[in-house]
Design an enzyme around this catalytic site. Structure first.
Site, PDB file in Angstrom:
ATOM      1  N   TYR A 126       0.838  -1.213   0.000  1.00 55.13           N
ATOM      2  CA  TYR A 126       0.000   0.000   0.000  1.00 55.13           C
ATOM      3  C   TYR A 126       0.872   1.262   0.000  1.00 55.13           C
ATOM      4  O   TYR A 126       0.639   2.202  -0.762  1.00 55.13           O
ATOM      5  CB  TYR A 126      -0.930  -0.049   1.220  1.00 55.13           C
TER       6      TYR A 126
HETATM    7  N1  LIG Z   1      -7.097   4.155   7.511  1.00 57.71           N
HETATM    8  C1  LIG Z   1      -5.974   4.779   7.870  1.00 57.71           C
HETATM    9  O1  LIG Z   1      -5.507   4.662   9.021  1.00 57.71           O
HETATM   10  C2  LIG Z   1      -5.264   5.655   6.874  1.00 57.71           C
HETATM   11  C3  LIG Z   1      -4.074   6.257   7.239  1.00 57.71           C
HETATM   12  C4  LIG Z   1      -3.444   7.135   6.349  1.00 57.71           C
HETATM   13  C5  LIG Z   1      -4.037   7.400   5.116  1.00 57.71           C
HETATM   14  N2  LIG Z   1      -5.201   6.800   4.762  1.00 57.71           N
HETATM   15  C6  LIG Z   1      -5.803   7.115   3.463  1.00 57.71           C
HETATM   16  O2  LIG Z   1      -7.002   7.815   3.669  1.00 57.71           O
HETATM   17  C7  LIG Z   1      -7.954   7.405   2.697  1.00 57.71           C
HETATM   18  C8  LIG Z   1      -9.359   7.713   3.180  1.00 57.71           C
HETATM   19  O3  LIG Z   1      -9.653   6.918   4.305  1.00 57.71           O
HETATM   20  P1  LIG Z   1     -11.203   6.628   4.665  1.00 57.71           P
HETATM   21  O4  LIG Z   1     -11.210   5.744   5.855  1.00 57.71           O
HETATM   22  O5  LIG Z   1     -11.960   7.886   4.634  1.00 57.71           O
HETATM   23  O6  LIG Z   1     -11.607   5.763   3.382  1.00 57.71           O
HETATM   24  P2  LIG Z   1     -12.982   5.037   3.036  1.00 57.71           P
HETATM   25  O7  LIG Z   1     -14.037   5.344   4.027  1.00 57.71           O
HETATM   26  O8  LIG Z   1     -12.643   3.623   2.758  1.00 57.71           O
HETATM   27  O9  LIG Z   1     -13.405   5.763   1.665  1.00 57.71           O
HETATM   28  C9  LIG Z   1     -12.770   5.496   0.487  1.00 57.71           C
HETATM   29  C10 LIG Z   1     -13.632   6.072  -0.625  1.00 57.71           C
HETATM   30  O10 LIG Z   1     -12.991   5.784  -1.879  1.00 57.71           O
HETATM   31  C11 LIG Z   1     -14.001   5.429  -2.795  1.00 57.71           C
HETATM   32  N3  LIG Z   1     -13.490   4.595  -3.876  1.00 57.71           N
HETATM   33  C12 LIG Z   1     -13.002   3.329  -3.781  1.00 57.71           C
HETATM   34  N4  LIG Z   1     -12.704   2.874  -5.011  1.00 57.71           N
HETATM   35  C13 LIG Z   1     -13.028   3.853  -5.885  1.00 57.71           C
HETATM   36  C14 LIG Z   1     -12.990   3.960  -7.295  1.00 57.71           C
HETATM   37  N5  LIG Z   1     -12.573   2.951  -8.056  1.00 57.71           N
HETATM   38  N6  LIG Z   1     -13.400   5.114  -7.873  1.00 57.71           N
HETATM   39  C15 LIG Z   1     -13.846   6.154  -7.103  1.00 57.71           C
HETATM   40  N7  LIG Z   1     -13.922   6.104  -5.758  1.00 57.71           N
HETATM   41  C16 LIG Z   1     -13.521   4.959  -5.162  1.00 57.71           C
HETATM   42  C17 LIG Z   1     -15.030   4.667  -1.983  1.00 57.71           C
HETATM   43  O11 LIG Z   1     -16.240   4.673  -2.693  1.00 57.71           O
HETATM   44  P3  LIG Z   1     -17.567   3.883  -2.192  1.00 57.71           P
HETATM   45  O12 LIG Z   1     -18.164   4.762  -1.131  1.00 57.71           O
HETATM   46  O13 LIG Z   1     -18.398   3.777  -3.412  1.00 57.71           O
HETATM   47  O14 LIG Z   1     -17.102   2.565  -1.656  1.00 57.71           O
HETATM   48  C18 LIG Z   1     -15.046   5.464  -0.695  1.00 57.71           C
HETATM   49  O15 LIG Z   1     -15.982   6.494  -0.786  1.00 57.71           O
HETATM   50  C19 LIG Z   1      -7.647   5.923   2.517  1.00 57.71           C
HETATM   51  O16 LIG Z   1      -8.081   5.460   1.281  1.00 57.71           O
HETATM   52  C20 LIG Z   1      -6.151   5.869   2.653  1.00 57.71           C
HETATM   53  O17 LIG Z   1      -5.518   5.951   1.398  1.00 57.71           O
HETATM   54  C21 LIG Z   1      -5.822   5.937   5.619  1.00 57.71           C
END
Ligand SMILES: NC(=O)c1ccc[n+]([C@@H]2O[C@H](COP(=O)([O-])OP(=O)(O)OC[C@H]3O[C@@H](n4cnc5c(N)ncnc54)[C@H](OP(=O)(O)O)[C@@H]3O)[C@@H](O)[C@H]2O)c1
Length: 214
Positions: A126
Site C-alpha cells: 500500500y
Molecule cells: N485508515 C488509515 O488509518 C489511513 C491512514 C493514512 C491514510 N489513509 C488514506 O485515507 C484514505 C481515506 O480513508 P477513509 O477511511 O476515509 O476511506 P474510506 O471510508 O474507505 O473511503 C474510500 C472512498 O474511496 C471510494 N473509492 C473506492 N474505489 C473507488 C474507485 N474505483 N473510484 C472512485 N472512488 C472509489 C469509496 O467509494 P464507495 O463509497 O463507493 O465505496 C469510498 O468512498 C484511505 O483510502 C487511505 O488511502 C488511511
C-alpha cells in the site's frame, strides 16, 4: 473555488464535503461511484454529485473544477490488485485528467510512510502504491499539497495537530478523520501549503497555526 472530492462518500470524504459545504468561498462537487449516494451527499453540503470511477474515464469529473481533493482509496477489504488499480493508477489517472483540465491545486490524502515500504509493518504494498501516486503528482507540474497522516481514527476532531516533514515513528499515535478533513480543506486557502509534502498527527497546535509553519 469549485472543488472536486474524489472518495466523497468515504469516511473522510464525507467530512470534507460537510466542511466545504459550509465554506463561503468554496463549492463541493462530490465524486461518487454510485448515483444512489448523490442525495445524501447533497444533503451534507455538496453542490452537485458527479458519477465517476477511478478505474475508468474520469475526464468529465474534473471539467470546470478549480481544485481537487483526493480522499479515495480501495480500503482494506479488497486485494492488492485494487491497491494498484485504485490507490495508485486511479490516482494517477485523476492527476493526469486534472493536469489536462488546468486544475489550479491538487490536494492528496496520502499516508505516513508513502513511498517507504518499511515504515509500517504489513503495509508495504500500500505504501509503495501511495508513494508512486505522490511522485506522479509532484512530477505532473500541478500545484500540489501532499498530506501524509498517521492512522486515522473515528474520534472527535480536536482542531489541533502536529505537522512535520517527517516523524520517526507514529506508533501509538493517530489522528481523527475530522482533523484530517479540516487540514485538507484548509490547504486550499493557505499559500504556504502549495507544493509541500508533510506528515500529520494529532497534536497541540491549532490547524491554521500549524499550516503557517510549513
Ligand atoms: N485508515 C488509515 O488509518 C489511513 C491512514 C493514512 C491514510 N489513509 C488514506 O485515507 C484514505 C481515506 O480513508 P477513509 O477511511 O476515509 O476511506 P474510506 O471510508 O474507505 O473511503 C474510500 C472512498 O474511496 C471510494 N473509492 C473506492 N474505489 C473507488 C474507485 N474505483 N473510484 C472512485 N472512488 C472509489 C469509496 O467509494 P464507495 O463509497 O463507493 O465505496 C469510498 O468512498 C484511505 O483510502 C487511505 O488511502 C488511511
Amino acid at each position: 473555488m469549485k472543488v472536486l472530492i474524489a472518495g466523497a462518500n468515504g469516511h473522510t470524504g464525507r467530512l470534507i464535503v460537510e466542511r466545504l459545504g459550509k465554506s463561503p468561498q468554496h463549492e463541493a462537487y462530490a465524486m461518487i461511484r454510485d448515483a444512489a449516494q448523490a442525495e445524501s451527499l447533497k444533503q451534507l453540503g455538496a453542490k452537485e454529485a458527479i458519477v465517476a470511477d477511478l478505474e475508468g474515464d474520469v475526464s468529465h469529473a474534473v471539467k470546470g473544477m478549480d481544485a481537487v481533493i483526493f480522499a479515495a482509496g480501495s480500503g482494506s477489504q479488497t486485494g492488492p490488485d485494487k491497491t494498484i488499480s485504485v490507490d495508485q493508477e486511479g490516482a494517477k489517472r485523476l492527476i493526469d485528467a486534472a493536469k489536462k483540465a488546468g486544475i489550479a491545486h491538487f490536494v492528496m490524502l496520502s499516508s505516513y510512510g508513502a513511498g517507504d515500504p518499511d515504515a509500517l509493518p504489513n503495509l508495504g504494498h500500500y505504501l509503495k502504491a501511495k508513494g508512486e501516486a505522490d511522485r506522479h503528482l509532484i512530477e505532473s507540474g500541478l500545484t500540489y499539497t501532499i498530506v501524509r497522516p498517521g492512522y486515522l481514527s473515528f474520534e472527535l476532531a480536536t482542531g489541533k495537530v502536529e505537522i512535520a516533514k517527517h516523524f520517526d515513528s507514529v506508533e501509538g499515535r493517530n489522528i481523527p478523520r475530522g482533523d484530517v478533513a479540516e487540514v485538507l480543506v484548509s490547504c486550499l486557502d493557505v499559500e504556504n501549503a502549495k507544493n509541500k509534502t508533510f506528515e500529520l498527527l494529532s497534536g497541540e497546535q491549532p490547524i491554521q497555526e500549524a499550516l503557517k509553519t510549513l
